[in-house]
Design a protein around this motif. Sequence first.
Motif, mmCIF file in Angstrom:
data_model
loop_
_atom_site.group_PDB
_atom_site.id
_atom_site.type_symbol
_atom_site.label_atom_id
_atom_site.label_comp_id
_atom_site.label_asym_id
_atom_site.label_seq_id
_atom_site.Cartn_x
_atom_site.Cartn_y
_atom_site.Cartn_z
ATOM 1 N N ASP A 63 18.602 43.896 -3.399
ATOM 2 C CA ASP A 63 17.383 44.347 -2.712
ATOM 3 C C ASP A 63 16.547 45.211 -3.643
ATOM 4 O O ASP A 63 15.322 45.071 -3.722
ATOM 5 C CB ASP A 63 17.742 45.140 -1.452
ATOM 6 C CG ASP A 63 18.175 44.234 -0.309
ATOM 7 O OD1 ASP A 63 18.689 44.756 0.701
ATOM 8 O OD2 ASP A 63 17.999 43.008 -0.436
ATOM 9 N N ARG A 74 13.993 41.549 5.239
ATOM 10 C CA ARG A 74 14.986 40.527 4.882
ATOM 11 C C ARG A 74 15.896 40.250 6.066
ATOM 12 O O ARG A 74 16.171 39.092 6.412
ATOM 13 C CB ARG A 74 15.800 40.963 3.662
ATOM 14 C CG ARG A 74 16.878 39.964 3.278
ATOM 15 C CD ARG A 74 17.679 40.383 2.047
ATOM 16 N NE ARG A 74 18.235 41.713 2.126
ATOM 17 C CZ ARG A 74 19.263 42.070 2.878
ATOM 18 N NH1 ARG A 74 19.871 41.189 3.637
ATOM 19 N NH2 ARG A 74 19.694 43.322 2.877
ATOM 20 N N TYR A 123 11.792 46.552 2.707
ATOM 21 C CA TYR A 123 12.214 45.227 2.237
ATOM 22 C C TYR A 123 13.496 44.784 2.934
ATOM 23 O O TYR A 123 13.617 43.642 3.386
ATOM 24 C CB TYR A 123 12.423 45.240 0.725
ATOM 25 C CG TYR A 123 12.879 43.901 0.200
ATOM 26 C CD1 TYR A 123 14.236 43.643 0.011
ATOM 27 C CD2 TYR A 123 11.969 42.887 -0.066
ATOM 28 C CE1 TYR A 123 14.661 42.394 -0.431
ATOM 29 C CE2 TYR A 123 12.381 41.648 -0.507
ATOM 30 C CZ TYR A 123 13.729 41.409 -0.683
ATOM 31 O OH TYR A 123 14.152 40.175 -1.113
ATOM 32 N N THR A 124 14.460 45.705 3.017
ATOM 33 C CA THR A 124 15.744 45.384 3.653
ATOM 34 C C THR A 124 15.535 44.982 5.105
ATOM 35 O O THR A 124 16.108 43.992 5.576
ATOM 36 C CB THR A 124 16.711 46.585 3.576
ATOM 37 O OG1 THR A 124 16.829 46.978 2.213
ATOM 38 C CG2 THR A 124 18.080 46.242 4.118
#
Lengths: 271, 296
Positions: free
Chosen positions: B234, B267, B263-264
């Motif tokens: 990540d 995702r 971002y995590t």
Amino acid sequence: MAMLYGLLWRLLLLLVHVNTALVSWLRVRLRSWKGRLWERAVALNHNPDATANPVTGNRDDGRRARWLSDGKALEKLPVHVGLLVAEEEPSYSDVANLVVWCMAVGISYVSVYDNHGIFRKNNSRLLEEILRQQNLLGVDGSKYSIEFLSNGSDKHNVVSCRPTVKVLSPEDGKQSIVQAAQQICRSVENKERSSKDISVSMLDVLLRESKNIPDPDLVLKFGPVNSTLGFLPWHIRLTEFISLPSHRDVSYDNMLDALQRYASCQQRLGQ
Amino acid sequence: MSWIKEGDLNLLEKISANVLKAGPMPKHVAFIMDGNRRFARKKNMERQEGHMQGFNKLAETLRWCKHLNIPEVTVYAFSIENFKRTKEEVDGLMELAKQKFERLLEERCFLNVCFAYTSRYEITNAVREMAWGVEQGLIKASDVSESLLSECLYSNNSPNPDLLIRTSGEVRLSDFLLWQTSHSCLVFQSVLWPEYSFWNLCEAILQYQLNHKSIQKARELHQEHQALQQLEADRACVAEHLQHHGNGKPADAQRRQEALLHYTACREDRVQDFLEALKHKRNSFFSDLCSKPVLA
């Protein structure tokens, strides 16, 4: 009532541990007793006329010849042996011995693995130890020179006639499969191929490319833990597993016993 | 009449079961039921009879598992490789399976039967599903991870087997659950499957209990490693993103951290949507299959 069963369970485990300890103690006693008997028998049969050359060379020649003939005497010899050390604090000299013996007997590929990645981290120390054992045991350098493969090296080396040692860690297992999957998905993302093109052989080739060695025929597992602990999941489809109690102070005969057991097993491959 | 034979354990079996249950018990046991044909040869029976005995033994073993509170069992009934056998034997096995498993639907327990199965194919199929996800624009190639692959296997609804038992003395996995059993307790027993006894099962469970702590430790180590790898992956993606979309100046630690969390989260949402789509695709496949007229 639950407490009673709990106590009984603990007692059961204790009995099993005592039994295991007793068996291994007996095994050690038996081996040293057998060893002493053998020495006495040899001393008795020793022909005073034959020149017992005290120079190390002759003894080493004898050993090497014995190892080679032991290998030839087996009905089948594995091409690739995995040494799975499922014990804490591995002993480099014992593992090095095993590697050298395997190769002296005629095995072409030897992999060394532990699930903490200790061997991988101390790659050079292990390889130094192997070279040292090679010299100590008088194994001829030029004939048995070892090829050390560490991660990502030697992609050009397709066919190796020399025995090869590979040091593995859990990263070479599931993580490698994931990396291959990522590579494939990236090529799909870049429209270089379709998901329908993905096959078992495609994945197999990718997983072989970075390792470049055949699947292990045999894994010798050292230690009390009954698990593969993440060892090369893709490659162990048809691998035989033989357990030995410990790698510490393991003898050549222990290893040969395991190879003999391997030689007597039969693979029907689904039929 | 129940196919999983009803009936209690005898007193000694009950006591032993209770003693074992005082320790850690496997929640999912996998069996490679090997040795039917050797059993048939040994007893001078037809092969088919050996397979029949094998199925009966499966019923009995499921009963023992019920008494031992083992909620899930997976068995290796038939491999793709087994199609190499004679047509007569293959047809016989198929017919037997059809009869026995139809009755099993009346029971309510988790029994997974691996039929025409090889692990390598299952893993490859999982990769294909992820590639499909990429093609559909549901996930990115960088979302591919160990846990995502596990979710794409046929066995995604089950926990990994705690214990894998193979009978008849063979000491290999034969392309069975290679991914799922990487940290399972493996017990190889020499008894032939149709001769499997309650005590053999207890012995295997005892082995599991003896190995429990060290395997648990190894599993946890692996999970830690996995989590670290995901975090690094990540971070790498975020770093790349910041580089491309940044204003040339290096981002400060706080901005990087915020970007990483964002971002995590994205995702994870992407992955959830993909898994939903995958589930839908599989359910449609099965309902289409069931609605097709069955050819006699």
